[in-house]
Design a protein around this motif. Structure first.
Motif: not given
Lengths: 347, 628
Positions: B435-438, B445-447, B452-454
């Motif tokens: 999804l992020a790549g698509y 950004n959100i993903i 990053e947080i996890i």
């Protein structure tokens, strides 16, 4: 650059808030009810209490502890955004994480902030020694392996690093205890210092502690070596095949100069960033190592806290871990830009 | 001429084609052969000796832990104090050949050892005789070696024997007085054996001695074992048998009686009325906490704690046949019937009831020595058939559980958890990374921020707190079962470890987007989603495969670390991690090395081979990476 750092700091604060809220919510999933525990105590003391009286006291206590408030309100109180519940004199003050109140450890019966000192000291000594020794070994080894690529020594190191990378740390620890503590008797099996010993000077005490840390450090170096050696080796191989190295050699430069002055400086870039990130982990400590060697460090404290359901202690430590990790990330990112001018961080 | 030449050459080519069909063309094809990427990868991989060896080892271990649990089933509740910390070995039923050759007078089966007396009164020992760190039952006292022993009996950690002069001997653990004779026996020993010994029985921590006059002496652990004998029965006892803490007597009038003072034991309270009548019982024997008798009309009755181990399930197919003799082990019974057939029933964990073919098909059996988990059937000509617990291939742990079985089952749990956790992280990683790549932009950004947080949370502490909290949650007032905790660990590991994969897939998709085939697909008017998931993703999969292989190993490492720390899968269910939990103290590391060496070995070999396979695949996909 300044703008970027500020932006990142703001982002860091938001992430910290999200994670802390998440942790607080998870922590609240645990079926524990301090109000009921307290009410039960009162019932034990007063045998004539009727169920209605008990219920009233219980509800009163719940109100007093703020257990009926919504999660977000309790979270804000815990963080110190809104004043704590009024005490008997009716004074309500901010008393949360932000005011430096990390909570009260039910297991140690002491404020968390007072409990963390000694373990932190142990962990820092342990990790600093570990980081220094690991770097002192891995960087020359990585360079050597890159220069002598595909030699017998390089192949042997490759095998050792795969083994070190694959075997879980606790197995390495057990094997090392067997070899160095049990068979050879060189090091003590565990503990942070000789129990009950008195020392003439601080220096002797430090020596004793270092002696106790020798075996854990050995284990940590062995299992931490693999990653760093491979990284240094890969970076060096990349750079040694670059055109500028060929140019340097063509100029007739001394091979030593080519390797250490030209290639190594450039290979340092990816390495140094990961070292900086890695360095921050010296505060966190390793649960497995400290538990196996019963070393009173941060990891061991965390393990003991979780074992004994001392969730206030655990939560405070978890928050500490998160802060360390987030700052570590930030510094790693910034150092990319500082070390390598080609990388523009403010994008 | 020119024509001819041409013809000749054409003819020549024709001849060539006739006899060496298309050879040249084939060579050209070979040289320019274009294999598919998958084929090339497989070919490259099979050329790597180290990776191939690792693959074979891994497949072998995988089959071992997948099929193993069906061959060697496990009883998670099993624990037996008497079998704890037994070193590896398979010699518990290995009678010395000298003993068999000379002729057997008596055999005393012990917990993990055996003692035998030959017809000359000489003693033999076999099996694991070191009952504790200091006591070795094979250290037979000098006077026993010199005496002509006629009868011998073994308890948990002590041995008693009687010689032909009625002198009584005892050695082994005397901490609870099981080897300290009462006044009368001591006097008898000093006076050259004035008490005529009929029978001597060593129990768990006590000893019983029956005289020819039907008088019983008992000594040993006062607090646990019933060593006081009621005076009413003295002089009337015909045979005594011992359970774990109690004993039971066959009186001379053919009835069974409990001759001690203990009131609450199952063997006492549950004695059938019938066998307390005179003239009803012919033979008696006992297991750890049950008794069995042969009645005068040829039935076998059992009582006590019989239900759990199936001790009351006396085989019914011998209807009409009369049992001649009855023997009891720890959790099983053996009986010889009139027609010479031997029958066993009860617990079969250690094969105590697996009677070898030769016993019932060969020579008639004269007698059986059964005890604990061992059976020795002696034929009339003196040959011996054995069955039962031969030993433990890899020793036992602190609760007497077989390390080998636990390694097999632990491996299957660790591998399952590792595999499922990787699958979960793969699904999350592929979907979010795709999804992020698509979509790119804001979604990306959100993903990526979530990842990053996890990803920035310290893994082990976070997994520990999650598994601790999840395990303490009650669903409908019920705590989680072991099975559910296993799922919890899988999910926790999966949820915490998808970030790397997600980042990898996203980066790969971004890189692949620049390739010509994507441009070609775009010009053909394909939808963006189809390009990403149908064209780009398959090309990325080989890289993902490497990452999945490597994270399978690290998933197993994390699971075992968690279990080792006590926050993974809880204890009775073995995993490779919690098998080693008990090993982090120097006593176990030093003295009971088999508790950690084998687990560490197989676990180490498994993770090393998985990592080697992963490295091999990476080199096969991208031969350039081999230079690094």
């Amino acid at each position: 650059m300044v703008k970027y750092v500020l932006k990142r700091l703001g982002y860091l604060v938001i992430v910290f808030l999200i994670v802390s809220l998440m942790m607080f919510a998870i922590y609240n999933l645990i079926p524990s009810d301090p109000a009921r525990t307290e009410a039960e105590k009162l019932r034990q003391a007063d045998r004539n209490m009727t169920p209605e009286q008990f219920e009233a006291i219980y509800q009163n206590l719940r109100e007093q502890y703020g257990l009926n408030d919504p999660l977000i309100e309790r979270y804000a109180r815990w963080m110190g955004f809104i004043p704590d519940l009024p005490d008997s004199q009716g004074n309500a003050v901010h008393n949360g994480l932000l005011q430096g109140n990390l909570g009260y450890s039910q297991f140690y019966k002491i404020d968390v902030i007072d409990q963390i000192g000694a373990p932190m000291e142990n962990t820092i000594i342990l990790n600093v020694v570990d980081v220094i020794i690991t770097l002192a070994i891995t960087i020359p080894l990585g360079i050597f392996c890159a220069v002598r690529k595909r030699s017998k020594i390089d192949n042997a190191v490759q095998v050792v690093t795969i083994v070190g990378n694959s075997i879980p740390q606790f197995i390495v620890a057990i094997v090392f205890i067997y070899i160095f503590a049990v068979l050879l008797g060189w090091f003590p099996v565990g503990g942070a210092e000789t129990p009950g010993a008195s020392f003439d000077s601080e220096f002797e005490r430090l020596l004793d502690r270092l002696y106790h840390m020798a075996l854990p450090v050995l284990v940590m170096v062995f299992s931490g070596m693999a990653g760093m050696t491979r990284m240094v080796r890969a970076a060096m191989i990349d750079n040694l095949s670059m055109d500028y190295v060929r140019t340097a050699r063509a100029k007739g430069l001394n091979e030593k100069v080519v390797i250490y002055s030209h290639a190594w400086r450039n290979a340092l870039l990816p390495v140094i960033t990961s070292i900086i990130g890695w360095f921050l982990s010296i505060f966190s400590g390793s649960v497995v190592i400290e538990q196996t060697f019963s070393l009173n460090g941060m990891g061991y404290l965390y393990w003991v806290g979780l074992r004994n359901f001392d969730y206030e202690l655990v939560l405070a430590m978890q928050m500490f871990y998160v802060v360390v990790a987030l700052i570590g990330n930030l510094i790693t990112d910034l150092s990319y830009g500082l070390v390598d001018p080609r990388v523009r961080v403010n994008k | 001429m020119e024509k001819n030449k041409k013809k000749g050459s054409r003819f020549g080519r024709w001849i060539n084609r006739l006899f060496f069909p298309q050879k040249e063309i084939q060579d050209i094809m070979k040289e320019e052969q274009v294999a598919g990427p998958v084929k090339t990868i497989i070919k490259n991989f099979t050329h790597k000796r180290l990776a191939m060896a690792a693959l074979f080892i891994f497949i072998f271990i995988l089959l071992f832990v997948v099929i193993g649990p069906y061959i060697w089933p496990i009883d998670l509740g099993y624990a037996d104090e008497s079998q704890k910390y037994i070193p590896p070995g398979m010699n518990m039923l290995s009678l010395p050949s000298d003993l068999v050759k000379t002729g057997i007078r008596d055999i005393a089966p012990g917990t993990t050892f055996g003692l035998g007396v030959d017809v000359n009164g000489d003693l033999y020992t076999w099996g694991h005789t070191a009952a504790t760190g200091v006591i070795d039952l094979a250290d037979i006292p000098e006077e026993v070696k010199n005496a002509n022993i006629v009868h011998i009996s073994a308890g948990d950690d002590h041995v008693v024997a009687v010689d032909d002069n009625n002198i009584v001997y005892a050695w082994g653990n005397d901490r609870l007085g099981q080897c300290t004779f009462p006044q009368e026996i001591q006097e008898s020993n000093e006076n050259g054996g004035t008490i005529n010994v009929k029978q001597i029985e060593a129990g768990y921590q006590f000893t019983l001695l029956l005289t020819e006059d039907g008088y019983v002496y008992a000594w040993g652990n006062r607090s646990m074992c019933d060593i006081r004998i009621k005076d009413d029965y003295q002089g009337r006892v015909e045979k005594i048998v011992t359970t774990y803490y109690e004993h039971m007597a066959l009186l001379d009038d053919g009835s069974v009686a409990y001759i001690g003072y203990k009131n609450d034991s199952a063997v006492r309270t549950q004695i059938p009325e019938e066998v307390m009548q005179p003239g009803t019982v012919e033979d008696i024997c006992a297991t750890k906490d049950s008794c069995a008798v042969v009645t005068t009309d040829g039935r076998i009755l059992t009582w006590g704690n019989v239900a759990t181990k199936g001790l009351d399930k006396v085989p019914q197919d011998k209807e009409g046949q009369k049992p001649v003799e009855l023997y009891g082990g720890r959790y099983h019974y053996a009986a010889i019937y009139e027609d010479g057939e031997v029958v066993c029933w009860g617990d079969n964990t250690h094969g105590q009831c697996d009677i070898p073919e030769s016993v019932n098909n060969g020579e008639p059996i004269a007698t059986i020595y059964a005890g604990f988990y061992q059976n020795y059937a002696v034929t009339e000509s003196g040959k011996v058939d054995t069955w039962g617990l031969r030993g433990y291939l890899l020793g036992t742990d602190e609760l007497g559980r077989d390390v080998f079985t636990r390694i097999v089952h632990g491996g299957s749990v660790t591998m399952t958890v590792g595999a499922v956790a990787v699958l979960i992280s793969l699904v999350i990683g592929v979907i979010l990374g795709g999804l992020a790549g698509y979509f790119g932009g804001q979604v990306d950004n959100i993903i990526m921020r979530i990842a990053e947080i996890i990803g920035s949370l310290p893994f082990i502490p976070f997994a520990m707190i999650l598994s601790s909290v999840m395990s303490n949650i009650q669903i409908n007032g019920q705590a989680l079962t072991t099975q559910q905790k296993m799922y919890v660990i899988m999910v926790v590991l999966g949820i915490l470890s998808w970030t790397g994969l997600c980042r990898l897939i996203r980066a790969q998709i971004f890189a692949q987007r620049e390739f010509e085939y994507v441009t070609a697909a775009k010009t053909m008017g394909l939808r963006e989603g189809k390009i990403v998931f149908k064209h780009i993703l398959p090309n990325v999969m080989s890289v993902v495969l490497v990452s999945v292989t490597l994270s399978f190993a690290s998933s197993m490492l994390t699971e075992s670390s968690l279990s080792y720390l006590g926050f993974g899968i809880p204890a009775p269910q073995p995993t490779w991690g919690n098998l080693l939990t008990g090993a982090n103290n120097s006593t176990v590391i030093q003295q009971y090395w088999w508790n950690w060496v084998f687990t560490s070995l197989i676990f180490g070999i498994t993770t090393i081979s998985i990592n080697l396979i992963g490295d091999g695949i990476r080199d096969a996909i991208d031969p350039k990476s081999a230079d690094r």
